[in-house]
Design an enzyme around this catalytic site. Structure first.
Site, mmCIF file in Angstrom:
data_model
loop_
_atom_site.group_PDB
_atom_site.id
_atom_site.type_symbol
_atom_site.label_atom_id
_atom_site.label_comp_id
_atom_site.label_asym_id
_atom_site.label_seq_id
_atom_site.Cartn_x
_atom_site.Cartn_y
_atom_site.Cartn_z
ATOM 1 N N ASP A 1 -6.402 45.809 -26.765
ATOM 2 C CA ASP A 1 -5.162 45.306 -27.466
ATOM 3 C C ASP A 1 -4.018 46.055 -26.360
ATOM 4 O OD1 ASP A 1 -5.988 43.973 -29.592
ATOM 5 O OD2 ASP A 1 -6.448 45.622 -30.886
HETATM 6 N N1 URA Z 1 -10.639 46.196 -31.689
HETATM 7 C C1 URA Z 1 -9.008 46.470 -31.501
HETATM 8 O O1 URA Z 1 -8.677 46.374 -33.023
HETATM 9 N N2 URA Z 1 -8.775 46.802 -30.923
HETATM 10 C C2 URA Z 1 -8.795 46.856 -29.021
HETATM 11 O O2 URA Z 1 -8.109 46.940 -28.354
HETATM 12 C C3 URA Z 1 -10.440 46.176 -29.261
HETATM 13 C C4 URA Z 1 -11.443 46.469 -30.380
#
Ligand code: URA
Length: 235
Positions: free
Chosen positions: A103
């Site tokens: 993310d």
């Molecule tokens: N899980 C999440 O919620 N975000 C990420 O970036 C990676 C794993």
């Protein structure tokens, strides 16, 4: 393989530039100037130099990046900073892309390569490649969380997660999670399923490869031979 193709695949120069540099005497094969950049050489047998610098041919390139906050896991974006912007031009010309997504607000280990087949295979649910994250949450996690994660928890949309490892510190507001899958916002949704919220998230390993502590956020390095072999053995 043609010299100009080899140089452009490695991101060293374009084919046109290779032709010019060769004409000017800047390309040597086994110590002898080669004025014709279209000549074929066997990169495993001939020694190639470009403007005095020895060129080592590798079909694929693999790097690890310590992703900073605010960057999207993409090779291009119209409005937001994206991870490949953090690589030098020479590497960007090799068209690396991230193996899986983090993310925008997640930091830490990101592997980039131009080996599409290996990337695809490492991300396949069949291969159960382990990804480890450090996280903090707004509230302490409830008592049964570790066992429920181990059994496989169910997300709000009904998705049943594969078994995951959860290790918490004494505050129960911080810890590590090891996943063998990578669904959209997976950890955030797993923590949300306990009526809680992730407040920070960092990936610290992928397929057993650890985020190099010598890399600050935004820095990168090539994967070592051992790290590449470790990935290949799992893909
Ligand atoms: N899980 C999440 O919620 N975000 C990420 O970036 C990676 C794993």
């Amino acid at each position: 393989m043609r010299i100009d193709k080899l140089l452009s695949e490695l991101g060293i120069c374009t084919r046109r530039e290779a032709a010019k540099v060769a004409k000017a005497g800047g390309i040597h094969v086994d110590g002898t100037p080669e004025r014709d950049a279209s000549r074929h050489i066997d990169p495993d047998k001939s020694q190639l130099t470009f403007m005095g610098r020895e060129v080592t041919y590798q079909k694929y390139t693999y790097v690890m990046l310590n992703k900073p906050e605010g960057y999207v896991s993409a090779t291009d974006d119209k409005s937001l900073p994206y991870v490949t912007e953090l690589l030098p031009d020479e590497l960007r010309r090799r068209e690396l892309f991230p193996v899986g997504r983090l993310d925008r607000d997640t930091v830490g280990l990101m592997i980039l390569t131009n080996n599409g087949q290996l990337a695809h295979s490492l991300l396949s649910p069949k291969h159960h490649v382990k990804k480890e994250y450090r996280f903090t949450s707004a509230e302490p996690l409830d008592k049964g969380a570790e066992t429920d994660f181990e059994r496989g928890i169910t997300l709000a949309d009904g998705y049943e997660c594969k078994p995951a490892e959860l290790y918490l510190d004494e505050t129960r507001r911080a810890g590590r999670i090891v996943l063998t899958e990578g669904k959209y916002h997976q950890i955030k949704r797993m923590i949300a399923s306990r009526s809680n919220r992730v407040t920070s998230l960092e990936r610290i390993s992928f397929g057993g490869i650890l985020l190099d502590s010598a890399l600050s956020r935004g820095e990168w390095r090539y994967l070592t031979k051992e790290e590449i072999e470790a990935l290949e053995s799992q893909g």
